[in-house]
Design a protein around this motif. Structure first.
Motif, mmCIF file in Angstrom:
data_model
loop_
_atom_site.group_PDB
_atom_site.id
_atom_site.type_symbol
_atom_site.label_atom_id
_atom_site.label_comp_id
_atom_site.label_asym_id
_atom_site.label_seq_id
_atom_site.Cartn_x
_atom_site.Cartn_y
_atom_site.Cartn_z
ATOM 1 N N HIS A 32 -11.274 40.110 21.075
ATOM 2 C CA HIS A 32 -9.920 39.731 20.694
ATOM 3 C C HIS A 32 -9.142 40.984 20.311
ATOM 4 O O HIS A 32 -9.611 41.799 19.515
ATOM 5 C CB HIS A 32 -9.972 38.761 19.512
ATOM 6 C CG HIS A 32 -8.622 38.253 19.114
ATOM 7 N ND1 HIS A 32 -8.196 36.992 19.439
ATOM 8 C CD2 HIS A 32 -7.606 38.829 18.450
ATOM 9 C CE1 HIS A 32 -6.970 36.818 18.985
ATOM 10 N NE2 HIS A 32 -6.588 37.923 18.377
ATOM 11 N N ASP A 34 -5.358 42.335 18.939
ATOM 12 C CA ASP A 34 -4.103 41.873 18.340
ATOM 13 C C ASP A 34 -2.893 42.337 19.134
ATOM 14 O O ASP A 34 -1.912 41.625 19.242
ATOM 15 C CB ASP A 34 -4.003 42.375 16.902
ATOM 16 C CG ASP A 34 -4.826 41.506 15.967
ATOM 17 O OD1 ASP A 34 -5.025 40.315 16.324
ATOM 18 O OD2 ASP A 34 -5.272 42.008 14.928
ATOM 19 N N HIS A 35 -2.975 43.560 19.664
ATOM 20 C CA HIS A 35 -1.822 44.096 20.400
ATOM 21 C C HIS A 35 -2.263 44.559 21.776
ATOM 22 O O HIS A 35 -3.248 45.262 21.921
ATOM 23 C CB HIS A 35 -1.174 45.248 19.632
ATOM 24 C CG HIS A 35 -0.688 44.829 18.294
ATOM 25 N ND1 HIS A 35 0.465 44.101 18.126
ATOM 26 C CD2 HIS A 35 -1.222 44.990 17.059
ATOM 27 C CE1 HIS A 35 0.635 43.850 16.845
ATOM 28 N NE2 HIS A 35 -0.389 44.376 16.170
ATOM 29 N N SER A 113 -1.083 38.923 21.727
ATOM 30 C CA SER A 113 -2.482 39.162 21.414
ATOM 31 C C SER A 113 -3.271 38.617 22.595
ATOM 32 O O SER A 113 -2.814 37.718 23.297
ATOM 33 C CB SER A 113 -2.874 38.453 20.129
ATOM 34 O OG SER A 113 -2.844 37.058 20.329
ATOM 35 N N LYS A 115 -7.183 37.492 24.180
ATOM 36 C CA LYS A 115 -8.591 37.151 23.941
ATOM 37 C C LYS A 115 -9.273 37.113 25.298
ATOM 38 O O LYS A 115 -8.754 36.515 26.239
ATOM 39 C CB LYS A 115 -8.662 35.793 23.264
ATOM 40 C CG LYS A 115 -9.955 35.542 22.567
ATOM 41 C CD LYS A 115 -9.763 34.411 21.583
ATOM 42 C CE LYS A 115 -10.784 34.455 20.467
ATOM 43 N NZ LYS A 115 -10.419 33.527 19.399
ATOM 44 N N HIS A 132 3.377 37.039 20.134
ATOM 45 C CA HIS A 132 3.446 36.984 18.679
ATOM 46 C C HIS A 132 4.647 36.214 18.159
ATOM 47 O O HIS A 132 4.585 35.568 17.140
ATOM 48 C CB HIS A 132 3.483 38.408 18.100
ATOM 49 C CG HIS A 132 2.147 39.052 18.131
ATOM 50 N ND1 HIS A 132 1.027 38.472 17.599
ATOM 51 C CD2 HIS A 132 1.739 40.231 18.659
ATOM 52 C CE1 HIS A 132 -0.010 39.261 17.787
ATOM 53 N NE2 HIS A 132 0.386 40.333 18.423
#
Lengths: 288, 449
Positions: A32, A34-35, A113, A115, A132
């Motif tokens: 994963h 975030d950015h 983000s 995954k 986001h």
């Protein structure tokens, strides 16, 4: 998995197989981020080759691309770069990088983000993107994985008497590369403990030759460790394949030795301190 | 030979080379007692540009050690442009001749201890000199580069030539349209300037000259980078045209261009002749209608756009662009319509002799063709006229009174319909033109024609 469960409840994911009851029980790899921005830039810089070899291990994620046995690029991501990183055992599969890059750019410039999930041999790589600033939208892509051969291993001998290493600031090196004559077919790199410390010369332009020299005391050189003079020529067309990586890089390491094999490390930094590395190996042209 | 200079001067020289690269494919470098001279000549040898940098621009200036003090050589422009491409980081520049005078070397010392060096092969030990020198031309016009920029920008980038019509009390710049160019698509633009727009304006002899815009624009670019004044010097058509730029006695530029000879089939000539006849005809109302008629395929939108252009350039400074509006408000400029009737410029021999009946038939066909194309109807034209040029007749009367010197003859009478399709009714109209392959299978049954 919480995320896909939510999607399932909303009716977006119909396929029940995509849901995991326990925490990633079935998955060989879950990552994963975030950015997405830096990761996306790195993937794009690898897109010169069609198929990439993706390898997950405890040490991190690696994606390797080759073009014609003379240029190889590898992306390294430390597990620390991921917000979540779970890997069962060492897995590796082939992936069409263009498709992967396209999936990552589905939301355009919006910060997302991402995954990534992989169940195992033959299963697709599942990519979930969530912007986001918009909770209502998310995408799920399943990218087919392929079987590929192991990439060639290139290595510079760390103990070689002629190992030359230079660390440079990325944007400055980008400017130098950009100002080189585009008409040149070949570029000659000279690294030397004496003057000229670092020199690039264009070869193959009618009626003209041009050189760029950087002194080792220049502010753009962060580390200068040259043991012996090395001179080697490379195809400028292949060097240009590094341009995208160079454009995104904050720092660049240039390594070579008497054999002429050129190793370039591009460090891409995102907001926080963690880095992604893209490493290029480029074989020299033979002296005739 | 070796000369060195600092970064800001290097950027000026880079600009000079960029400008010269638009003139010719080779760069002639000459070094003498007075400094460095860069020159370029265009492929047709109709324009020579030279830019001189005086010694005061250089930090060190060493002449070649060989016996003859002057050194000159010819190098290819392309590598030279590449060497001087990105100058932002340059702090110091050194030019030298190396390798037994076979290589021209440019060494640029940049920020961050970077050195860029280009070695360019010398093609030839060759030099050019222009056979003409600017002595005292009859007409000298000097003005800020901005003004000439404005003139150049008023014309389409695709225009190749510019005609300057200099009179003692005004200067008109117009695009040059070759005499035989018969196309419905072309646009005529004209810009009229008063002498007080210029820093100095000295026209002793009324002249109409036509010269190439490409080189003019190249040097204009350099003048802009120096933000210097430009001086134009010229005599009668056919004799050379000089453009000079001078900055602080350090930089002197001279562009010599050949102008169109009056013997050639040129617009300027036709234009002058026509001027007499049309000016004779000068009722502005008529003129404007004739004009509309002469370009029947032009659509109103196109005209609107033109009108917009006009307002634009008139608001930006006090230049007046004489398009449709200007034409009607200033009868001194009546000559305009002649230029938009290309069909009339065709030599008489080209016309087909047809007897009256046949002519009428073909005319009818032509009219049909023309009217089927999208064109403003008579009504539209009229309303357009009334919008754009309100008190035409009144104005005309006034102007006629004030302009007694060239009182025009009365115009040929033409009724409205004829004015709209005037091209069809011209004596020199070539009926074949609209559809050259058209064939008449049956006689015209329409009795009205």
């Amino acid at each position: 998995m919480y995320h896909s469960k939510k999607l399932h409840e909303k009716g977006i994911i119909r396929n029940r197989k995509m849901l995991t009851q326990s925490q990633y029980g079935d998955y060989k790899f879950v990552g994963h981020l975030d950015h997405i921005k830096t990761f996306h830039a790195c993937i794009k810089s690898l897109c010169f080759g069609e198929n990439g070899t993706v390898t997950f291990s405890e040490e991190g994620l690696r994606i390797t691309v080759e073009q014609g046995k003379s240029i190889q690029a590898t992306l390294f991501m430390d597990p620390k770069f991921f917000a979540e990183y779970h890997v069962k055992d060492l897995t590796s599969f082939g992936l069409k990088l263009n498709v992967f890059a396209e999936c990552l750019s589905l939301f355009g410039v919006m910060d997302c983000s991402v995954k990534m999930l992989y169940k195992g041999d033959g299963a697709p790589l599942i990519v979930l993107l969530e912007p986001h600033n918009d909770d209502d939208v998310s995408t799920e892509c399943a990218i087919k994985t392929l079987h590929v051969d192991e990439p060639i291993e290139y290595e510079l001998d760390e103990n070689s008497a002629s190992l030359n290493v230079i660390f440079m600031r990325g944007p400055d090196l980008f400017n130098i590369f950009n100002e080189l004559d585009k008409a040149a077919e070949e570029l000659e790199f000279t690294l030397s403990p004496q003057r000229p410390h670092f020199k690039i010369a264009t070869v193959g332009v009618v009626q003209a030759e041009s050189t760029v020299e950087v002194a080792k005391s220049s502010d753009m050189i962060l580390l200068f460790n040259c043991r012996d003079t090395t001179v080697a020529r490379y195809k400028s067309q292949q060097l240009r394949l590094m341009n995208k990586a160079l454009q995104a890089a904050t720092k660049v390491a240039i390594k070579t030795d008497a054999s002429g094999l050129l190793e370039m490390h591009f460090m891409m930094q995102s907001g926080d301190a963690e880095e992604i590395y893209v490493q290029f190996f480029l074989t020299p042209l033979l002296d005739i | 030979m070796k000369c060195t200079f600092e970064g800001s001067n290097a950027r000026v020289i880079a600009k000079a080379i960029q400008s010269l690269s638009k003139v010719g494919k080779e760069l002639y470098v000459e070094v003498d007692q007075n400094g460095l001279l860069l020159r370029a000549i265009n492929a047709t040898h109709s324009a020579v540009g030279s830019i001189r940098f005086k010694r005061s621009m250089f930090e060190t200036f060493n002449l070649p050690r060989t016996g003859n003090a002057d050194f000159y050589c010819k190098i290819s422009m392309k590598p030279c442009l590449a060497a001087f491409r990105s100058m932002k980081q340059v702090e110091h520049c050194e030019l030298s001749i190396t390798d037994n005078q076979t290589k021209f070397q440019v060494k640029l010392r940049c920020k961050l201890e970077t050195v860029r060096q280009s070695v360019i092969a010398i093609l030839d030990e060759q030099n050019i000199t222009a056979g003409v020198l600017p002595d005292h031309s009859a007409n000298v016009i000097r003005g800020e580069y901005k003004l000439f920029m404005e003139i150049s920008n008023s014309f389409n980038a695709a225009e190749e030539e510019l005609t300057l019509e200099a009179k003692s009390d005004s200067l008109a710049a117009k695009n040059y349209i070759e005499g035989a160019r018969v196309s419905d698509r072309f646009m005529r633009s004209q810009l009229k300037l008063k002498p007080n727009e210029f820093t100095s304006y000295n026209v002793t002899q009324d002249t109409v000259i036509t010269f190439c815009l490409k080189e003019f624009r190249a040097f204009l670019l350099f003048a802009e980078s120096l933000s210097a004044d430009m001086t134009l010097e010229f005599d009668e058509p056919g004799s050379p045209f000089f453009l000079k730029i001078k900055k602080h006695d350090d930089i002197e530029c001279l562009l010599i261009m050949s102008t169109l000879s009056p013997d050639d089939v040129s617009f300027s000539e036709d234009y002058c002749q026509r001027e007499l006849t049309v000016q004779d005809a000068a009722s502005p109302v008529n003129v404007s209608k004739k004009r509309k008629g002469s370009a029947p395929t032009e659509q109103i939108e196109h005209k609107r756009r033109l009108a917009d252009d006009t307002t634009l350039s008139t608001t930006s400074t006090d230049l007046a662009l004489f398009q449709y509006n200007g034409l009607r408000t200033t009868p001194t400029n009546i000559s305009e319509p002649s230029s938009v009737q290309p069909a009339r410029l065709l030599p008489e021999g080209d016309t087909v002799d047809v007897d009256d009946d046949e002519e009428a038939l073909i005319l009818a066909a032509a009219v049909a063709v023309e009217s089927s194309q999208t064109m403003p109807t008579a009504n539209e034209l009229l309303s357009y006229n009334s919008q754009e040029a309100p008190p035409m007749t009144v104005l005309a009367v006034q102007e006629d009174g004030s302009d007694e010197d060239c009182v025009p003859q009365s115009p040929e009478h033409r009724d409205n319909v004829r004015a709209i399709f005037s091209r069809c009714f011209q004596k020199t109209y070539v009926p074949r033109e609209p559809s050259p392959s058209s064939q008449m299978y049956a006689p015209n049954s329409d009795t009205e024609d």
